[in-house]
Every structure is written in C-alpha cells, then in structure tokens.
Design a protein around this motif. Structure first.
Motif, PDB file in Angstrom:
ATOM      1  N   SER A 183      -7.714 -36.973 -97.325  1.00 14.66           N
ATOM      2  CA  SER A 183      -7.369 -36.800 -98.746  1.00 14.66           C
ATOM      3  C   SER A 183      -7.793 -35.425 -99.250  1.00 14.66           C
ATOM      4  CB  SER A 183      -8.038 -37.878 -99.598  1.00 14.66           C
ATOM      5  OG  SER A 183      -7.544 -39.142 -99.255  1.00 14.66           O
ATOM      6  N   MET A 184      -8.973 -35.006 -98.818  1.00 16.30           N
ATOM      7  CA  MET A 184      -9.454 -33.681 -99.233  1.00 16.30           C
ATOM      8  C   MET A 184      -8.575 -32.573 -98.654  1.00 16.30           C
ATOM      9  SD  MET A 184     -13.556 -34.434 -99.091  1.00 16.30           S
ATOM     10  CE  MET A 184     -14.012 -32.730 -99.017  1.00 16.30           C
ATOM     11  N   ALA A 185      -8.110 -32.764 -97.423  1.00 14.83           N
ATOM     12  CA  ALA A 185      -7.221 -31.780 -96.809  1.00 14.83           C
ATOM     13  C   ALA A 185      -5.916 -31.679 -97.607  1.00 14.83           C
ATOM     14  CB  ALA A 185      -6.936 -32.154 -95.349  1.00 14.83           C
ATOM     15  N   ALA A 186      -5.391 -32.832 -98.025  1.00 15.05           N
ATOM     16  CA  ALA A 186      -4.164 -32.841 -98.839  1.00 15.05           C
ATOM     17  C   ALA A 186      -4.414 -32.158-100.184  1.00 15.05           C
ATOM     18  CB  ALA A 186      -3.687 -34.277 -99.060  1.00 15.05           C
ATOM     19  N   THR A 187      -5.565 -32.409-100.766  1.00 10.76           N
ATOM     20  CA  THR A 187      -5.910 -31.794-102.059  1.00 10.76           C
ATOM     21  C   THR A 187      -6.046 -30.290-101.911  1.00 10.76           C
ATOM     22  OG1 THR A 187      -7.047 -33.816-102.738  1.00 10.76           O
ATOM     23  CG2 THR A 187      -7.586 -31.809-103.945  1.00 10.76           C
ATOM     24  N   ARG A 188      -6.742 -29.835-100.860  1.00  9.77           N
ATOM     25  CA  ARG A 188      -6.896 -28.389-100.625  1.00  9.77           C
ATOM     26  C   ARG A 188      -5.534 -27.727-100.453  1.00  9.77           C
ATOM     27  NH1 ARG A 188     -11.355 -30.096 -97.501  1.00  9.77           N
ATOM     28  NH2 ARG A 188     -10.092 -30.107 -95.611  1.00  9.77           N
ATOM     29  N   GLU A 189      -4.665 -28.373 -99.667  1.00 14.63           N
ATOM     30  CA  GLU A 189      -3.330 -27.821 -99.442  1.00 14.63           C
ATOM     31  C   GLU A 189      -2.565 -27.719-100.768  1.00 14.63           C
ATOM     32  OE1 GLU A 189      -0.685 -28.946 -95.939  1.00 14.63           O
ATOM     33  OE2 GLU A 189       0.241 -30.021 -97.626  1.00 14.63           O
ATOM     34  N   PHE A 190      -2.668 -28.746-101.585  1.00 13.22           N
ATOM     35  CA  PHE A 190      -1.991 -28.754-102.887  1.00 13.22           C
ATOM     36  C   PHE A 190      -2.508 -27.621-103.768  1.00 13.22           C
ATOM     37  CE2 PHE A 190      -2.295 -30.175-107.351  1.00 13.22           C
ATOM     38  CZ  PHE A 190      -0.943 -30.192-107.670  1.00 13.22           C
ATOM     39  N   ILE A 191      -3.819 -27.501-103.856  1.00 13.60           N
ATOM     40  CA  ILE A 191      -4.427 -26.478-104.719  1.00 13.60           C
ATOM     41  C   ILE A 191      -4.022 -25.079-104.265  1.00 13.60           C
ATOM     42  CG2 ILE A 191      -6.639 -25.411-105.340  1.00 13.60           C
ATOM     43  CD1 ILE A 191      -7.793 -28.279-105.448  1.00 13.60           C
ATOM     44  N   ASN A 192      -3.958 -24.881-102.941  1.00 17.96           N
ATOM     45  CA  ASN A 192      -3.639 -23.559-102.411  1.00 17.96           C
ATOM     46  C   ASN A 192      -2.149 -23.231-102.446  1.00 17.96           C
ATOM     47  OD1 ASN A 192      -6.339 -22.995-101.848  1.00 17.96           O
ATOM     48  ND2 ASN A 192      -6.212 -23.919 -99.821  1.00 17.96           N
ATOM     49  N   SER A 193      -1.298 -24.238-102.694  1.00 15.03           N
ATOM     50  CA  SER A 193       0.141 -23.985-102.611  1.00 15.03           C
ATOM     51  C   SER A 193       0.860 -24.051-103.959  1.00 15.03           C
ATOM     52  CB  SER A 193       0.792 -24.972-101.637  1.00 15.03           C
ATOM     53  OG  SER A 193       0.703 -26.282-102.172  1.00 15.03           O
ATOM     54  N   VAL A 194       0.145 -24.463-105.008  1.00 10.54           N
ATOM     55  CA  VAL A 194       0.806 -24.658-106.299  1.00 10.54           C
ATOM     56  C   VAL A 194       0.249 -23.675-107.312  1.00 10.54           C
ATOM     57  CG1 VAL A 194       1.144 -26.308-108.178  1.00 10.54           C
ATOM     58  CG2 VAL A 194       1.230 -27.098-105.831  1.00 10.54           C
ATOM     59  N   ASP A 195       1.149 -23.138-108.101  1.00 15.05           N
ATOM     60  CA  ASP A 195       0.745 -22.255-109.200  1.00 15.05           C
ATOM     61  C   ASP A 195      -0.105 -23.064-110.175  1.00 15.05           C
ATOM     62  OD1 ASP A 195       0.975 -21.050-111.917  1.00 15.05           O
ATOM     63  OD2 ASP A 195       2.116 -19.544-110.799  1.00 15.05           O
ATOM     64  N   PRO A 196      -1.267 -22.522-110.596  1.00 16.59           N
ATOM     65  CA  PRO A 196      -2.146 -23.269-111.506  1.00 16.59           C
ATOM     66  C   PRO A 196      -1.437 -23.792-112.752  1.00 16.59           C
ATOM     67  CG  PRO A 196      -3.254 -21.294-110.730  1.00 16.59           C
ATOM     68  CD  PRO A 196      -1.835 -21.236-110.213  1.00 16.59           C
ATOM     69  N   ASP A 197      -0.434 -23.082-113.233  1.00 16.44           N
ATOM     70  CA  ASP A 197       0.287 -23.523-114.434  1.00 16.44           C
ATOM     71  C   ASP A 197       1.148 -24.758-114.155  1.00 16.44           C
ATOM     72  OD1 ASP A 197      -0.814 -21.402-115.820  1.00 16.44           O
ATOM     73  OD2 ASP A 197       0.896 -20.073-115.429  1.00 16.44           O
ATOM     74  N   ASP A 198       1.511 -24.968-112.889  1.00 14.26           N
ATOM     75  CA  ASP A 198       2.387 -26.090-112.540  1.00 14.26           C
ATOM     76  C   ASP A 198       1.630 -27.309-112.017  1.00 14.26           C
ATOM     77  OD1 ASP A 198       4.531 -24.467-113.181  1.00 14.26           O
ATOM     78  OD2 ASP A 198       4.751 -23.737-111.115  1.00 14.26           O
ATOM     79  N   MET A 199       0.301 -27.221-111.932  1.00 17.16           N
ATOM     80  CA  MET A 199      -0.485 -28.299-111.308  1.00 17.16           C
ATOM     81  C   MET A 199      -0.293 -29.648-111.994  1.00 17.16           C
ATOM     82  SD  MET A 199      -4.104 -27.011-109.873  1.00 17.16           S
ATOM     83  CE  MET A 199      -4.153 -25.813-108.556  1.00 17.16           C
ATOM     84  N   ASN A 200      -0.368 -29.672-113.300  1.00 18.76           N
ATOM     85  CA  ASN A 200      -0.285 -30.955-114.005  1.00 18.76           C
ATOM     86  C   ASN A 200       1.032 -31.679-113.739  1.00 18.76           C
ATOM     87  OD1 ASN A 200      -2.822 -30.736-115.071  1.00 18.76           O
ATOM     88  ND2 ASN A 200      -2.147 -29.888-117.022  1.00 18.76           N
ATOM     89  N   PHE A 224      -4.336 -36.123 -91.556  1.00 16.91           N
ATOM     90  CA  PHE A 224      -5.188 -36.979 -90.732  1.00 16.91           C
ATOM     91  C   PHE A 224      -5.561 -36.279 -89.422  1.00 16.91           C
ATOM     92  CE2 PHE A 224      -3.966 -40.508 -93.512  1.00 16.91           C
ATOM     93  CZ  PHE A 224      -5.184 -41.173 -93.608  1.00 16.91           C
ATOM     94  N   GLU A 225      -4.632 -35.491 -88.871  1.00 13.32           N
ATOM     95  CA  GLU A 225      -4.949 -34.717 -87.658  1.00 13.32           C
ATOM     96  C   GLU A 225      -6.109 -33.771 -87.945  1.00 13.32           C
ATOM     97  OE1 GLU A 225      -3.885 -35.024 -84.641  1.00 13.32           O
ATOM     98  OE2 GLU A 225      -2.191 -36.368 -84.980  1.00 13.32           O
ATOM     99  N   GLU A 226      -6.040 -33.093 -89.075  1.00 15.51           N
ATOM    100  CA  GLU A 226      -7.106 -32.187 -89.481  1.00 15.51           C
ATOM    101  C   GLU A 226      -8.419 -32.962 -89.636  1.00 15.51           C
ATOM    102  OE1 GLU A 226      -8.049 -29.235 -93.254  1.00 15.51           O
ATOM    103  OE2 GLU A 226      -5.947 -29.622 -92.739  1.00 15.51           O
ATOM    104  N   ALA A 227      -8.336 -34.138 -90.257  1.00 17.53           N
ATOM    105  CA  ALA A 227      -9.523 -34.963 -90.468  1.00 17.53           C
ATOM    106  C   ALA A 227     -10.106 -35.436 -89.129  1.00 17.53           C
ATOM    107  CB  ALA A 227      -9.187 -36.154 -91.354  1.00 17.53           C
TER     108      ALA A 227
END
Length: 176
Positions: free
Chosen positions: A103-120, A133-136
């Motif tokens: 879950s944290m890997a998915a969150t990190r990927e999301f944070i690093n790939s989305v413009d902060p203005d579009d996060m919500n 899961f492979e990363e985990a």
C-alpha cells in the motif's frame, strides 16, 4: 540481567499459585520461543496444556491476505492465491507488513506521479498492483526460516513427549 528474569519467573509462579483458589479463571500464555520457557512454569498445576500453533500454511496465508487487503483498493490483477504460494514462512504479522508495504508503494508511486493540484480529484484512482506487492516482497521477508521451523518441530516433539509422560503418570496415580 539474569537476576531480572529469575525475579519475573518467581513473581509469575507466585501469581499462578494464587489462581488455584479462584473459580472460572483461565491463564493463557503465549511465546514465540517455547524453548526459553522456564521449566518451573511447565510443571503440573501451572501451565498445564501446551498448544502448538503452527506457521500458517498456504490456505491460512491466503485467508490472512484476504483479511489484510479487505479495505485496500486492489487492482484487478492482484492474485492473492499466488501471493499466498510465494509467502512460505510468513506469519500473520509478516503478511500484515507485506500488505502495508505494498500500500505504501502504491501511495509513493501516486504521490510521485500526480501533480499536487490534481491529487484530491485522482486519489480515488490509486490501486495496489502486483508490482507493488513485488516491491513489498523484496522488502518484507518471512520471520520463520527453515532453521526456525526445524527448531519448532524439535520443541514440539519435546513438549508432546513430556505431555504424554505426564498423562501416563496421572493415569498411573489415578488407577492405583
């Protein structure tokens, strides 16, 4: 430091001896290191029954994965059966850590790939994938190694032998 351990065991024995007079009281103790339990605690009248809870098998790991992914946004390609087959030696806490790390890997990927203005607007699109899961799996390993399994099996045999001898001794005293 051994003096501390002896005092703890002594106090625990005192407390256990006082419980005999109480009705409807059951003491349950757990350990991941049964080989280190003081033998005084295992004598009759103290901690009488020993129940070995084995390392989860594949079916149990699949069920544990289901519990820990129930509220997580999994991608369609996530195969819990495959993950269960790849997590031999993982106990419940390891599986919980694995799902949390994915879950944290998915969150990190999301944070690093989305413009902060579009996060919500796009946070609802986050999905935990097999890649996460492979990363985990590369981060979270099993607690129980082959060596640990062998040690547990030896301990279980010792406990089984001791309990069998105790049952024979009780039967012998009962029927004399």
């Amino acid at each position: 430091a051994s003096g501390v351990g002896e005092r703890v065991v002594s106090q625990l024995l005192t407390e256990l001896d006082g419980i005999e007079d109480m009705e409807d009281v059951v003491v349950v103790a757990t350990s991941t290191r049964p080989d280190l339990i003081d033998s005084a605690l295992l004598r009759p009248g103290r901690l009488d029954r020993h129940v070995h809870v084995p390392v989860p098998d594949e079916e149990a790991r699949r069920a544990i994965l289901s519990v820990h992914t129930r509220d997580k946004p999994l991608a369609d390609g996530v195969d819990l059966g495959e993950l269960a087959s790849r997590t031999d030696g993982y106990v419940g806490a390891d599986i919980e850590a694995l799902t949390r790390e994915a879950s944290m890997a998915a969150t990190r990927e999301f944070i690093n790939s989305v413009d902060p203005d579009d996060m919500n607007e796009s946070v609802g699109n986050v999905r935990v994938t097999m890649d996460h899961f492979e990363e985990a799996l590369s981060e979270v390993g099993p607690s129980v190694t082959e060596e640990t399994k062998e040690r547990y099996e030896e301990i279980e045999q010792r406990f089984d032998t001791a309990e069998h001898e105790l049952e024979e001794e009780k039967a012998g005293r009962t029927f004399q």
